[in-house]
Enzyme design. Structure first.
Site, PDB file in Angstrom:
ATOM      1  N   LYS A   1      10.492 -76.402  70.491  1.00 16.50           N
ATOM      2  CA  LYS A   1       9.388 -76.891  71.321  1.00 16.50           C
ATOM      3  C   LYS A   1       9.164 -78.352  70.973  1.00 16.50           C
ATOM      4  O   LYS A   1       9.526 -78.792  69.881  1.00 16.50           O
ATOM      5  CB  LYS A   1       8.128 -76.086  71.008  1.00 16.50           C
ATOM      6  CG  LYS A   1       7.087 -76.107  72.086  1.00 16.50           C
ATOM      7  CD  LYS A   1       7.259 -74.990  73.104  1.00 16.50           C
ATOM      8  CE  LYS A   1       6.221 -75.089  74.202  1.00 16.50           C
ATOM      9  NZ  LYS A   1       6.377 -74.022  75.182  1.00 16.50           N
ATOM     10  N   GLY A  26      -3.021 -67.525  90.444  1.00 18.85           N
ATOM     11  CA  GLY A  26      -2.318 -68.808  90.476  1.00 18.85           C
ATOM     12  C   GLY A  26      -0.846 -68.584  90.786  1.00 18.85           C
ATOM     13  O   GLY A  26      -0.474 -67.665  91.531  1.00 18.85           O
ATOM     14  N   ASN A  27      -0.008 -69.399  90.174  1.00 15.41           N
ATOM     15  CA  ASN A  27       1.431 -69.328  90.451  1.00 15.41           C
ATOM     16  C   ASN A  27       2.006 -67.947  90.171  1.00 15.41           C
ATOM     17  O   ASN A  27       2.735 -67.382  90.981  1.00 15.41           O
ATOM     18  CB  ASN A  27       2.159 -70.362  89.591  1.00 15.41           C
ATOM     19  CG  ASN A  27       1.778 -71.776  89.977  1.00 15.41           C
ATOM     20  OD1 ASN A  27       1.684 -72.093  91.157  1.00 15.41           O
ATOM     21  ND2 ASN A  27       1.511 -72.608  88.993  1.00 15.41           N
ATOM     22  N   VAL A  28       1.684 -67.398  89.019  1.00 21.54           N
ATOM     23  CA  VAL A  28       2.253 -66.093  88.640  1.00 21.54           C
ATOM     24  C   VAL A  28       1.523 -64.962  89.375  1.00 21.54           C
ATOM     25  O   VAL A  28       2.148 -64.102  90.003  1.00 21.54           O
ATOM     26  CB  VAL A  28       2.167 -65.870  87.112  1.00 21.54           C
ATOM     27  CG1 VAL A  28       2.673 -64.481  86.737  1.00 21.54           C
ATOM     28  CG2 VAL A  28       2.971 -66.930  86.373  1.00 21.54           C
TER      29      VAL A  28
END
Ligand code: NAD
Length: 372
Positions: free
Chosen positions: A80, A182-184
């Site tokens: 990350k 939202g998106n998911v």
């Protein structure tokens, strides 16, 4: 001081501090584990209170990526990056290109992507300096928005949980409460409706609710009440820590299975779910569809193959449930065991012969040939 912190937060392989005064870059790349393949994980841009917070965040998140990739059955390691700065004020082409040069210096050991505070546009700048980036625009051979694939994986995870807990092969008539559209969440609702589930929805954004209510004639639930509404499956697709001391005693579902990250406020809430007989689909296993999607990008992207890949979440989840039952542990502990055992056994195999385990690194050679 920093070395103590690094040791406290897991056995990371490498930490790279990136600094470029001219463009205002202060970033940290953490490579947690590359036993299974190159470390893949997004770049978060955040205005951290101090540098120590940034370091702790990147150490914690990179370790999480190792577990996520391993439990997903991918030949990827965990890494990350964090860029310290305000994403609304401190972005520039030069900053992301300078960061891209640092990513490139790792020669494919770390592959980056978008995360909180970074966008496809930012990754395009990174891509100007390095091929070791995913989540770039489709025009460059990228996979675009991961959300539909994350949602498809979540659907597979819900199916596995319903099979396990309710012994049902279909979602027809199963009551699913989706928190967050939202998106998911919105993509998940599309899939659930197609499967003939009885879907209720809740979101603090009224427009998002009315859009889906109008489209499918669904029932809307007060966003504060959806966690504790009566249903078979509660699907958290909004924020983290939704299973906590306040919500847990009032849950009226048999299964918690949704796409949100960090659903349990603390590990003890996972134990409490187990004790109360609620089946929990561990978040990092059920929401791995987005990661599977970028993995397909590394192999040469095809949307059909990405969707196909996300069906694997069903088997992964079943494996987790079985480990939990066999060892009388929480499903979260079972997921960790699954990940650790894959790293241990495949790592040992890799020491003896390369075989197909070498694939991720050959893939990287293909990536370097990708058109700019
Ligand atoms: P998003 O920002 O598009 O959607 C989140 C939705 O939740 C928004 O509509 C927001 O209004 C709603 N919301 C926020 N607080 C709420 C509350 N208290 N009650 C009800 N609704 C609330 O985010 P997303 O990309 O859909 O991601 C959702 C979750 O899934 C996040 O936890 C994210 O980390 C996780 N996740 C996303 C992906 C992906 O591919 N996008 C992959 C893995 C995990």
């Amino acid at each position: 001081m920093s070395f103590e912190l690094i040791e406290k937060h897991g056995e990371h392989e490498e930490i790279l501090f990136c600094y470029n005064k001219d463009v205002g870059l202060k970033a940290i790349i953490a490579i947690h584990n590359t036993t299974l393949g190159p470390a893949l994980g997004g770049t978060r841009m955040w205005e951290y209170e101090n540098e120590e917070d940034a370091l702790v965040d990147v150490l914690r998140l990179s370790k999480g990526m190792t577990y996520k990739a391993a439990a997903a059955g991918l030949n990827l390691g965990g890494g990350k990056a964090v860029i310290i700065g305000n994403p609304k004020k401190h972005k520039s082409e030069a900053l992301f290109r300078a960061f891209g040069a640092y990513v490139n210096s790792l020669k494919g050991l770390y592959i980056t992507a978008e995360d909180v505070g970074t966008t496809v546009q930012d990754m395009e700048y990174v891509f100007m300096e390095t091929p070791f980036v995913t989540g770039i625009p489709k025009a460059f051979g990228g996979s675009g928005d991961p959300s539909p694939y994350t949602a498809h994986g979540v659907l597979m995870g819900i199916k596995a949980a319903v099979k396990r807990k309710l012994n049902a092969d279909s979602l027809e008539g199963v009551r699913v409460a989706v928190q967050g559209l939202g998106n998911v969440g919105s993509n998940l609702v599309d899939y659930l409706v197609a499967e003939k589930a009885i879907v209720t929805v809740g979101d603090i954004d009224k427009d998002r609710v009315s859009k889906l209510v109008d489209k499918y004639g669904l029932t809307a639930v007060d966003p504060n009440g959806i966690v504790t509404s009566e249903c078979d499956v509660f699907a958290p697709c909004a924020m983290g820590a939704v299973i906590n001391d306040q919500t847990l005693p009032n849950l009226r579902c048999q299964i918690v299975a949704g796409g949100a990250n960090n659903q349990l406020a603390e590990a003890r809430h996972g134990r409490a779910l187990k004790e109360s007989g609620v089946l929990y689909a561990p978040d990092y296993v059920i929401n791995a569809g987005g990661l599977m999607n970028v993995f397909v990008e590394l192999e040469g992207y095809s949307s059909e193959r990405a969707i196909d890949k996300t069906t694997q979440v069903y088997d992964n989840m079943m494996q987790v449930f079985q480990i939990a039952e066999d060892n009388d542990v929480t499903t979260e502990d079972a997921a960790n065991r699954l990940a650790e055992s894959r790293i241990k056994h495949l790592g040992a195999l890799r020491q003896h012969h390369q075989g197909r385990m070498a694939r991720p690194f050959s893939t990287l050679r293909e990536m370097t040939n990708r058109q700019k």
